[in-house]
Design a protein around this motif. Structure first.
Motif, PDB file in Angstrom:
ATOM      1  N   ASP A  23     -19.029  -2.027  16.093  1.00  0.00           N
ATOM      2  CA  ASP A  23     -20.161  -1.684  16.954  1.00  0.00           C
ATOM      3  C   ASP A  23     -21.214  -2.791  16.906  1.00  0.00           C
ATOM      4  N   ALA A  24     -22.350  -2.542  17.556  1.00  0.00           N
ATOM      5  CA  ALA A  24     -23.358  -3.593  17.681  1.00  0.00           C
ATOM      6  C   ALA A  24     -23.890  -4.048  16.326  1.00  0.00           C
ATOM      7  N   GLN A  25     -23.787  -3.160  15.311  1.00  0.00           N
ATOM      8  CA  GLN A  25     -24.251  -3.540  13.969  1.00  0.00           C
ATOM      9  C   GLN A  25     -23.120  -4.171  13.140  1.00  0.00           C
ATOM     10  N   GLY A  26     -21.952  -4.308  13.728  1.00  0.00           N
ATOM     11  CA  GLY A  26     -20.822  -4.900  13.004  1.00  0.00           C
ATOM     12  C   GLY A  26     -20.058  -3.893  12.171  1.00  0.00           C
ATOM     13  N   ALA A  27     -20.393  -2.591  12.294  1.00  0.00           N
ATOM     14  CA  ALA A  27     -19.686  -1.569  11.522  1.00  0.00           C
ATOM     15  C   ALA A  27     -18.364  -1.221  12.205  1.00  0.00           C
ATOM     16  N   ILE A  28     -17.337  -0.975  11.413  1.00  0.00           N
ATOM     17  CA  ILE A  28     -16.001  -0.680  11.933  1.00  0.00           C
ATOM     18  C   ILE A  28     -15.609   0.728  11.508  1.00  0.00           C
ATOM     19  N   ASP A  29     -15.077   1.503  12.472  1.00  0.00           N
ATOM     20  CA  ASP A  29     -14.703   2.895  12.221  1.00  0.00           C
ATOM     21  C   ASP A  29     -13.182   2.971  12.060  1.00  0.00           C
ATOM     22  N   LEU A  30     -12.731   3.389  10.873  1.00  0.00           N
ATOM     23  CA  LEU A  30     -11.287   3.467  10.636  1.00  0.00           C
ATOM     24  C   LEU A  30     -10.635   4.523  11.525  1.00  0.00           C
ATOM     25  N   ALA A  31     -11.411   5.519  11.910  1.00  0.00           N
ATOM     26  CA  ALA A  31     -10.829   6.640  12.647  1.00  0.00           C
ATOM     27  C   ALA A  31     -10.720   6.359  14.143  1.00  0.00           C
ATOM     28  N   ALA A  77      -7.878   1.054   5.173  1.00  0.00           N
ATOM     29  CA  ALA A  77      -9.120   1.141   4.396  1.00  0.00           C
ATOM     30  C   ALA A  77      -9.272  -0.055   3.469  1.00  0.00           C
ATOM     31  N   ALA A  78      -8.156  -0.470   2.858  1.00  0.00           N
ATOM     32  CA  ALA A  78      -8.220  -1.606   1.933  1.00  0.00           C
ATOM     33  C   ALA A  78      -8.566  -2.888   2.690  1.00  0.00           C
ATOM     34  N   GLY A  79      -8.011  -3.033   3.891  1.00  0.00           N
ATOM     35  CA  GLY A  79      -8.327  -4.207   4.705  1.00  0.00           C
ATOM     36  C   GLY A  79      -9.793  -4.239   5.091  1.00  0.00           C
ATOM     37  N   LEU A  80     -10.298  -3.083   5.492  1.00  0.00           N
ATOM     38  CA  LEU A  80     -11.707  -3.021   5.897  1.00  0.00           C
ATOM     39  C   LEU A  80     -12.631  -3.303   4.715  1.00  0.00           C
ATOM     40  N   LEU A 133     -10.801  -5.605  12.645  1.00  0.00           N
ATOM     41  CA  LEU A 133      -9.656  -5.009  11.947  1.00  0.00           C
ATOM     42  C   LEU A 133      -8.618  -4.589  12.985  1.00  0.00           C
ATOM     43  N   ILE A 134      -7.372  -5.042  12.777  1.00  0.00           N
ATOM     44  CA  ILE A 134      -6.298  -4.745  13.724  1.00  0.00           C
ATOM     45  C   ILE A 134      -5.132  -4.132  12.962  1.00  0.00           C
ATOM     46  N   GLY A 135      -4.556  -3.084  13.535  1.00  0.00           N
ATOM     47  CA  GLY A 135      -3.340  -2.507  12.977  1.00  0.00           C
ATOM     48  C   GLY A 135      -2.150  -2.892  13.843  1.00  0.00           C
ATOM     49  N   LEU A 136      -1.005  -3.130  13.196  1.00  0.00           N
ATOM     50  CA  LEU A 136       0.196  -3.512  13.940  1.00  0.00           C
ATOM     51  C   LEU A 136       1.336  -2.565  13.591  1.00  0.00           C
ATOM     52  N   ASP A 137       1.945  -1.999  14.633  1.00  0.00           N
ATOM     53  CA  ASP A 137       3.168  -1.221  14.453  1.00  0.00           C
ATOM     54  C   ASP A 137       4.338  -2.196  14.457  1.00  0.00           C
ATOM     55  N   HIS A 184       0.829  -1.209   0.000  1.00  0.00           N
ATOM     56  CA  HIS A 184       0.000   0.000   0.000  1.00  0.00           C
ATOM     57  C   HIS A 184       0.866   1.262   0.000  1.00  0.00           C
ATOM     58  N   GLY A 185       2.082   1.155  -0.507  1.00  0.00           N
ATOM     59  CA  GLY A 185       2.949   2.308  -0.627  1.00  0.00           C
ATOM     60  C   GLY A 185       3.243   2.992   0.706  1.00  0.00           C
ATOM     61  N   SER A 186       3.326   2.197   1.774  1.00  0.00           N
ATOM     62  CA  SER A 186       3.595   2.731   3.118  1.00  0.00           C
ATOM     63  C   SER A 186       2.562   3.759   3.557  1.00  0.00           C
ATOM     64  N   ASP A 187       1.369   3.653   2.991  1.00  0.00           N
ATOM     65  CA  ASP A 187       0.296   4.586   3.357  1.00  0.00           C
ATOM     66  C   ASP A 187      -0.630   3.867   4.345  1.00  0.00           C
ATOM     67  N   THR A 188      -0.526   4.238   5.623  1.00  0.00           N
ATOM     68  CA  THR A 188      -1.252   3.509   6.665  1.00  0.00           C
ATOM     69  C   THR A 188      -2.762   3.611   6.483  1.00  0.00           C
ATOM     70  N   ALA A 189      -3.237   4.809   6.156  1.00  0.00           N
ATOM     71  CA  ALA A 189      -4.684   4.978   5.992  1.00  0.00           C
ATOM     72  C   ALA A 189      -5.194   4.090   4.860  1.00  0.00           C
ATOM     73  N   LYS A 190      -4.401   4.012   3.794  1.00  0.00           N
ATOM     74  CA  LYS A 190      -4.778   3.196   2.648  1.00  0.00           C
ATOM     75  C   LYS A 190      -4.783   1.710   3.025  1.00  0.00           C
TER      76      LYS A 190
END
Lengths: 510, 510
Positions: B305-313, B262-265, B289-293, B253-259
């Protein structure tokens, strides 16, 4: 090969303007009427049998003849066009001929470039094969030309015999492509067909299919609930040639019929053992081995005994039954089939017997079909395919010797099959200066996100690998590739993705 | 990188005769004792936390250090051997050094040919890497060095949280290879791990796995019966670099963490939609979704959340929790984790909360592990893999930066991943004149007939395709390939099938 000139009025021919609407491949009124089929058959002298379904035969023959004729008109038409290429108003003349003979127009850019050197017949030929394939698919998916009212009860019949799935692996040889709909007269949508060179099906793939089927039974009661006492039936169909057994048998087994049969049986046993070992709770499957004479389309069925064991040395022979019962009535013939089955395998299970009796009876119609339309055997006992199909899908291919089938996910895994296919087409096409037309196809499930994009990438990857492997042919314009996909979750036809003939020219012209 | 000279008595070193028995990679007594680990850790100053499992940390560190040291001893040992190659009694001296330093002997034929020109260090190096890999596998499958008593209750815990399967797709980057056993401290045999470049897992493959799992629940009540109200949990782990975010993040992902996130989600949502659309009766799955440093091994968890929605922020950050609770007691830390979770996602489902709390708590141990043994972050924040693994399997790889993973069935489908791997090793090895060691592996199910033979053919096909694609390296002796398989239905170690170092020389020397 029977050809029809078919210059009579067709919707496509009437229009005369681009973009041309696809003309139906089949003659209007041909379905179910069979007038043309009857006329052709009459020329050879109709062969029939008390159990033969003459109506079906006429209908199926009209379809086969029309589809093949559409492909076989390409060369004579292009010859005509070629002869005109330096005439005045060449482009208009060529388009008129193409519309009349083929039902579609030729790509304008290829015609327009003819004055520079000469008409690029290789590109033109490939384009015509691809366009005809597209029209053939459109017809198949829109008009369901092989449907039959008899097919409706087949799933219930199969379950009554004790089977919830019929999974057939024939050899990938084009001379077996009509196995399901013609040779066995089964509804193609009710049968899983997966072809492999030498009928040596992939056990891991079959286990996966078995898993899907069993889960659908548990979760959705489809096609029946898991507690119903039915089993998954796996069938292998090997083949041989009665006319030239040493040369026209199965190439994957060196035309050795005994070897082809033994290898098929070994693979069947291995699949059953894999299911029994990989899943507990008494998981198992039923097996059936069928041999096909590709010259007469007669089958021989190796009927399993009560323990599920199959004897390579004993089989029920449909051709012998046809001849023995040719002059009697329907009831006598039915009794003779049942008796032959019990003689072959005295302790056959009743459900298995019921299914095999139906297959034999169905095959009698096909034996009459071949004798009526082709004489004692087909004229094209060897390969005469019109194009190569590489990938997964192609359920519309239910005709003999129309397509050389290379079932594959990657070129890397399928080099042996592809090399054989290219060799066959080197004789059929390249030797005459014509390119090998290859249709690369990966279908997708539109309801799975991203599935279409992945199918598109898959097609592009395989097309590139094909062109790399056969680089010399590609460079010389002797290999052309059309990439297509189809959404399995919708009723529509195929979608064209890319074509080597011309990035700007879309095959089908519409 | 910590190295250990380890010239103390080891079983392999004591014998002195060929064929050498494989010496254990780990120091006797090292497992569970952690004396050596503690000593090393002491040198840096032990970092701990009220929720940190110091014993586990010592044990895991001893294992990691010993395995990596075994690979890292190869170059200094071969340097010593190289310096001796024109001495009298070279072969005996070389074997003595190899036995002492590496625990196995070198192939006699390579040593014997040294007098003609000079010692073929490339072949020797590849042979040593492959032999060390083999010993590493033997140790893993025979001695279960990563087992823990805590693991026993994990399946029951997972089901109590509402999940019957935990299926994790991390990025294939070698810096995430220790995700399951180290970063998340989960029992690797209870988790399905399938790595993909950029964590972009194959949806069709995942649907197939879901099908298998659900059928096992229906047919065999394994791991629980189908009527239990549990779901399949799919986890994606993307990664980033806190030390050098612009260059050491995810290459795909070109070292772009947000990308990357988002692509994983997006892939997770697509998988769920595919399940919901392809299967009826309310079929669905849960997502995480888990991020690893990769510099500190700290995770951040995007809690649905309770509806299964995941917030990237929004995510729960383990590193922040570690620092905030470093000086408090265990109960305070546990409360802080729970509070952070509810703050992030107020309506989180109780079962999901329970699982995520455990993951965060487990990760605190790994944060302490890195700080204790490596300081504020790893020294090798970039690639430092020892070999490339291509194929399917490799469940023994639970260590960071040991192997570059190219999950593939064919080279044709995986050219992008392989090209990246070769590029990485061009810097790590080829630039220093050393070959790229590639292990091609396809495991098989011994209880499925013919499965082993097919795995063998698969390995051979992929090895040939690899050598063809990287023909220049192969010709120069700079690419060596070991082919291995393993019977998944038995407890044993890997089986060597072929090795490019020498058709006659079997890696491992025994």
């Amino acid at each position: 090969m029977l050809r029809s000139t078919r210059q009579s009025a067709r919707p496509g021919a009437r229009q005369g303007n681009t973009p041309v609407q696809p003309a139906p491949l089949r003659r209007p009124g041909g379905v179910g009427q069979g007038a043309a089929g009857r006329a052709s058959a009459g020329a050879r002298g109709s062969v029939t049998h008390a159990l033969c379904r003459d109506d079906d035969n006429r209908r199926l023959f009209a379809y086969e003849r029309d589809v093949k004729a559409a492909f076989d008109r390409i060369v004579p038409t292009l010859k005509q066009v070629s002869a005109l290429q330096h005439e005045p108003q060449f482009e208009q003349q060529a388009q008129r001929i193409a519309r009349e003979q083929l039902g579609f127009e030729l790509p304008q850019d290829i015609l327009a470039d003819a004055w520079v050197e000469q008409l690029d017949m290789r590109r033109l030929f490939a384009w015509c094969v691809f366009s005809t394939y597209r029209r053939f698919c459109d017809d198949y998916y829109r008009n369901d030309p092989l449907a039959s009212r008899d097919d409706e009860g087949f799933d219930a019949f199969l379950q009554a015999c004790g089977f919830h799935t019929l999974d057939i692996s024939p050899c990938a040889d084009g001379r077996l492509a009509h196995l399901v709909r013609y040779v066995l007269r089964l509804p193609q949508q009710s049968v899983r067909r997966k072809s492999y060179a030498g009928a040596l099906f992939d056990i891991e793939d079959s286990i996966q299919k078995w898993t899907e089927v069993e889960l659908a039974r548990f979760r959705e009661g489809r096609p029946n609930t898991a507690d119903a006492a039915t089993r998954y039936l796996k069938v292998v169909t090997y083949h041989y040639s009665s006319v030239d057994p040493q040369h026209q048998g199965c190439a994957a087994h060196g035309s050795d019929t005994a070897k082809a049969a033994a290898a098929g049986l070994e693979r069947l046993y291995a699949f059953r053992e894999a299911i029994e070992n990989s899943f507990c709770c008494g998981a198992s499957i039923d097996l059936l081995l069928i041999g096909l004479d590709t010259d007469t389309d007669a089958i021989r069925v190796h009927v399993p005994d009560a323990q599920g064991a199959i004897d390579l040395a004993s089989a029920v022979d449909a051709l012998a039954l046809f001849d023995a019962t040719a002059r009697g009535g329907a009831a006598d013939a039915t009794r003779a089939i049942a008796a032959a089955l019990r003689e072959c395998t005295p302790d056959v299970q009743p459900g298995m017997a019921q299914l095999v009796e139906r297959l034999i009876e169905n095959n009698l119609s096909q034996i009459a079909y071949v004798r009526t339309n082709h004489g004692q055997h087909y004229a094209d006992i060897g390969h005469a395919e019109r194009f190569i199909g590489a990938g997964v899908g192609f359920e519309e291919i239910q005709l003999r010797n129309l397509m050389y089938f290379a079932y594959l996910n990657t070129v890397e895994e399928a080099t042996a099959d592809l090399d054989v296919g290219i060799k066959i087409f080197s004789g059929l096409n390249v030797a005459h200066g014509l390119p090998v037309p290859v249709i690369v196809r990966f279908d997708h499930h539109g309801q799975v996100p991203g599935s279409r994009a992945r199918a598109e990438q898959h097609c592009a990857r395989v097309a590139a690998a094909l062109q790399a492997r056969f680089d010399d042919l590609t460079q010389r314009g002797l290999l052309h590739v059309l990439q297509v996909t189809r959404d399995c979750d919708r009723a529509g036809s195929i979608e064209l993705l890319a074509c080597s003939v011309n990035a700007q020219t879309q095959a089908g012209g519409h």
